[in-house]
Design a protein around this motif. Structure first.
Motif, PDB file in Angstrom:
ATOM      1  N   TYR A 297       0.824  -1.210   0.000  1.00  0.00           N
ATOM      2  CA  TYR A 297       0.000   0.000   0.000  1.00  0.00           C
ATOM      3  C   TYR A 297       0.858   1.260   0.000  1.00  0.00           C
ATOM      4  N   LEU A 298       2.015   1.206   0.640  1.00  0.00           N
ATOM      5  CA  LEU A 298       2.918   2.356   0.628  1.00  0.00           C
ATOM      6  C   LEU A 298       3.409   2.642  -0.793  1.00  0.00           C
ATOM      7  N   SER A 299       3.713   1.590  -1.544  1.00  0.00           N
ATOM      8  CA  SER A 299       4.139   1.765  -2.937  1.00  0.00           C
ATOM      9  C   SER A 299       3.004   2.328  -3.787  1.00  0.00           C
ATOM     10  N   TRP A 300       1.811   1.812  -3.562  1.00  0.00           N
ATOM     11  CA  TRP A 300       0.631   2.293  -4.284  1.00  0.00           C
ATOM     12  C   TRP A 300       0.415   3.776  -4.004  1.00  0.00           C
ATOM     13  N   PHE A 301       0.504   4.151  -2.734  1.00  0.00           N
ATOM     14  CA  PHE A 301       0.292   5.552  -2.374  1.00  0.00           C
ATOM     15  C   PHE A 301       1.313   6.467  -3.044  1.00  0.00           C
ATOM     16  N   LEU A 302       2.584   6.083  -3.020  1.00  0.00           N
ATOM     17  CA  LEU A 302       3.608   6.927  -3.633  1.00  0.00           C
ATOM     18  C   LEU A 302       3.330   7.138  -5.114  1.00  0.00           C
ATOM     19  N   PHE A 303       2.859   6.088  -5.771  1.00  0.00           N
ATOM     20  CA  PHE A 303       2.576   6.196  -7.207  1.00  0.00           C
ATOM     21  C   PHE A 303       1.432   7.174  -7.459  1.00  0.00           C
ATOM     22  N   VAL A 304       0.310   6.995  -6.772  1.00  0.00           N
ATOM     23  CA  VAL A 304      -0.850   7.850  -7.039  1.00  0.00           C
ATOM     24  C   VAL A 304      -0.639   9.261  -6.503  1.00  0.00           C
ATOM     25  N   ASP A 305       0.088   9.393  -5.386  1.00  0.00           N
ATOM     26  CA  ASP A 305       0.333  10.722  -4.824  1.00  0.00           C
ATOM     27  C   ASP A 305       1.183  11.564  -5.766  1.00  0.00           C
ATOM     28  N   SER A 306       2.127  10.925  -6.438  1.00  0.00           N
ATOM     29  CA  SER A 306       2.983  11.661  -7.374  1.00  0.00           C
ATOM     30  C   SER A 306       2.222  12.084  -8.622  1.00  0.00           C
ATOM     31  N   ARG A 307       1.025  11.530  -8.787  1.00  0.00           N
ATOM     32  CA  ARG A 307       0.190  11.874  -9.945  1.00  0.00           C
ATOM     33  C   ARG A 307      -1.134  12.493  -9.512  1.00  0.00           C
ATOM     34  N   SER A 308      -1.126  13.067  -8.320  1.00  0.00           N
ATOM     35  CA  SER A 308      -2.268  13.823  -7.784  1.00  0.00           C
ATOM     36  C   SER A 308      -3.552  13.002  -7.703  1.00  0.00           C
ATOM     37  N   ASN A 309      -3.425  11.675  -7.582  1.00  0.00           N
ATOM     38  CA  ASN A 309      -4.579  10.779  -7.451  1.00  0.00           C
ATOM     39  C   ASN A 309      -5.550  10.877  -8.621  1.00  0.00           C
ATOM     40  N   GLU A 310      -5.077  11.316  -9.767  1.00  0.00           N
ATOM     41  CA  GLU A 310      -5.954  11.473 -10.925  1.00  0.00           C
ATOM     42  C   GLU A 310      -5.994  10.198 -11.758  1.00  0.00           C
ATOM     43  N   SER A 311      -7.204   9.771 -12.115  1.00  0.00           N
ATOM     44  CA  SER A 311      -7.369   8.596 -12.967  1.00  0.00           C
ATOM     45  C   SER A 311      -7.468   9.049 -14.419  1.00  0.00           C
ATOM     46  N   THR A 312      -6.362   8.983 -15.125  1.00  0.00           N
ATOM     47  CA  THR A 312      -6.346   9.311 -16.545  1.00  0.00           C
ATOM     48  C   THR A 312      -5.841   8.096 -17.313  1.00  0.00           C
ATOM     49  N   LYS A 313      -6.083   8.078 -18.605  1.00  0.00           N
ATOM     50  CA  LYS A 313      -5.613   6.956 -19.422  1.00  0.00           C
ATOM     51  C   LYS A 313      -4.101   6.807 -19.312  1.00  0.00           C
ATOM     52  N   GLN A 314      -3.404   7.947 -19.278  1.00  0.00           N
ATOM     53  CA  GLN A 314      -1.946   7.909 -19.203  1.00  0.00           C
ATOM     54  C   GLN A 314      -1.475   7.322 -17.876  1.00  0.00           C
ATOM     55  N   HIS A 315      -2.114   7.710 -16.776  1.00  0.00           N
ATOM     56  CA  HIS A 315      -1.720   7.201 -15.464  1.00  0.00           C
ATOM     57  C   HIS A 315      -2.024   5.713 -15.328  1.00  0.00           C
ATOM     58  N   ILE A 316      -3.160   5.284 -15.868  1.00  0.00           N
ATOM     59  CA  ILE A 316      -3.510   3.861 -15.829  1.00  0.00           C
ATOM     60  C   ILE A 316      -2.485   3.052 -16.614  1.00  0.00           C
ATOM     61  N   LYS A 317      -2.125   3.564 -17.783  1.00  0.00           N
ATOM     62  CA  LYS A 317      -1.137   2.868 -18.612  1.00  0.00           C
ATOM     63  C   LYS A 317       0.221   2.825 -17.919  1.00  0.00           C
ATOM     64  N   GLU A 318       0.626   3.938 -17.306  1.00  0.00           N
ATOM     65  CA  GLU A 318       1.902   3.984 -16.590  1.00  0.00           C
ATOM     66  C   GLU A 318       1.918   2.966 -15.454  1.00  0.00           C
ATOM     67  N   PHE A 319       0.808   2.877 -14.740  1.00  0.00           N
ATOM     68  CA  PHE A 319       0.705   1.951 -13.608  1.00  0.00           C
ATOM     69  C   PHE A 319       0.904   0.512 -14.081  1.00  0.00           C
ATOM     70  N   LEU A 320       0.211   0.140 -15.150  1.00  0.00           N
ATOM     71  CA  LEU A 320       0.309  -1.225 -15.663  1.00  0.00           C
ATOM     72  C   LEU A 320       1.676  -1.495 -16.285  1.00  0.00           C
ATOM     73  N   LEU A 321       2.189  -0.543 -17.056  1.00  0.00           N
ATOM     74  CA  LEU A 321       3.487  -0.740 -17.698  1.00  0.00           C
ATOM     75  C   LEU A 321       4.599  -0.850 -16.662  1.00  0.00           C
ATOM     76  N   THR A 322       4.516  -0.018 -15.619  1.00  0.00           N
ATOM     77  CA  THR A 322       5.530  -0.071 -14.562  1.00  0.00           C
ATOM     78  C   THR A 322       5.490  -1.412 -13.845  1.00  0.00           C
ATOM     79  N   SER A 323       4.280  -1.890 -13.541  1.00  0.00           N
ATOM     80  CA  SER A 323       4.141  -3.185 -12.868  1.00  0.00           C
ATOM     81  C   SER A 323       4.635  -4.324 -13.755  1.00  0.00           C
ATOM     82  N   PHE A 324       4.445  -4.180 -15.057  1.00  0.00           N
ATOM     83  CA  PHE A 324       4.781  -5.243 -16.001  1.00  0.00           C
ATOM     84  C   PHE A 324       6.289  -5.429 -16.147  1.00  0.00           C
TER      85      PHE A 324
END
Length: 343
Positions: A297-324
């Motif tokens: 959860y700490l890793s998740w928070f750092l990711f979304v906090d650095s992107r202002s908790n905004e759900s955009t197509k770019q942020h969703i793609k970054e999240f999946l690509l980074t995890s991949f």
């Protein structure tokens, strides 16, 4: 036709929010079919994962050839170890047939939906989504950086030790909604999370130990990222003073009882304290987090906090690509049976 469409819109407008979200996801899939969206995602993931050259995920050999297809996806064979694999082997999407549903689920994660609400939208059980969540986060927490730059703020925050989800707790009575510690102040019932952040926002946020932090834990978590060029700023806890002295680091201490929170107009821990505040507010919506999953959860928070908790197509793609990018071999059983331990 126009009247029927108008009536349809009125009907949709009366639906509960969850059902409106389902309609939205259905329309999105209809306009942008799931097969092509999921396929494009996997194509981008393959390019990201193998950007430095194609290699076998089992033995890292580059002697790889195409080897037919498996369930519609290209399969490869390694000429060294003879094992076969696909683009998603040892990743969060390994053996999944619902690539587009993962996109929808990450969208739900960014929007802060509960697992049960997300399950209604995605169309799978909330238990499955729980494991999807932690497969993603287990990969995401492998994100790292080389070193801090300049001034580094450090401070710790605490969470009550939690065994949420465990069916049999022997050493104490189960608590409801988190409960309270039996001991006042900071004790070994509290999980210490160390947060260190420089002014470029490079951040380490990890579980350090139970109870008060000690210099050995500080060194274990961030020692490799510090150099003589860094200046550390902390509160007055003695472990930081001892650590800085032993490492020969310039050190400024902010004493909470002194009334002076900024030294020389530059040295403070306000950025870290602000992050603590946002973290506690963000994590509160989960109504308690099992300590064994806290680093996720700490890793998740750092990711979304650095992107202002905004759900955009770019942020969703970054999240999946980074995890991949990172190897993920955990199974549902290994995630479920994981135990909390502090190294």
């Amino acid at each position: 036709m126009g009247k029927a469409f108008s009536n349809l819109l009125k009907y949709i407008d009366k639906l509960p929010h969850t059902q409106k979200e389902q309609v939205y996801q259905w329309v999105k899939r209809y306009v942008d079919p799931s097969s092509s969206a999921g396929g494009r995602l996997i194509d981008e993931m393959r390019e990201t994962r193998f950007k430095e050259g194609f290699e076998c995920p089992h033995c890292s050999s580059e002697h790889v050839v195409r080897f037919g297809k498996y369930k519609g996806r290209q399969r490869y064979q390694c000429k060294c170890c003879s094992k076969t694999f696909t683009d998603t082997t040892n990743t969060v999407l390994y053996r999944t047939r619902k690539a587009n549903e993962w996109i929808t689920f990450v969208d739900c994660m960014f929007k802060g939906y509960s697992l049960r609400k997300s399950a209604e939208i995605v169309g799978v059980t909330w238990v499955t989504l729980f494991y999807w969540r932690h497969k993603l986060l287990n990969a995401l927490k492998q994100m790292d950086f080389d070193h801090f730059e300049g001034i580094v703020e450090m401070d710790e925050t605490y969470f009550l030790y939690s065994q949420k989800g465990q069916r049999s707790i022997i050493e104490r009575k189960p608590r409801k909604r988190g409960g309270k510690s039996k001991q006042r102040g900071i004790s070994h019932e509290q999980v210490c999370v160390l947060v260190a952040r420089d002014r470029t926002k490079a951040t380490v946020s990890k579980v350090a130990c139970m109870g008060r932090i000690i210099k050995l834990k500080v060194d274990a978590l961030i020692g490799s990222k510090l150099s003589k060029d860094n200046v550390i700023v902390t509160d007055a806890w003695r472990a930081y003073k001892t650590y800085a002295k032993e490492k020969g680091l310039e050190h400024y201490r902010i004493k909470s009882d002194g009334g002076k929170h900024v030294i020389k107009g530059l040295y403070h821990i306000q950025n870290v304290n602000g992050l603590h505040s946002r973290l506690k507010q963000w994590i509160g919506r989960f109504k308690g987090v099992a300590t064994k999953y806290l680093d996720n959860y700490l890793s998740w928070f750092l990711f979304v906090d650095s992107r202002s908790n905004e759900s955009t197509k770019q942020h969703i793609k970054e999240f999946l690509l980074t995890s991949f990018v990172f190897e993920m071999t955990d199974t549902y059983d290994s995630l479920r049976l994981a135990k909390f331990s502090v190294k």
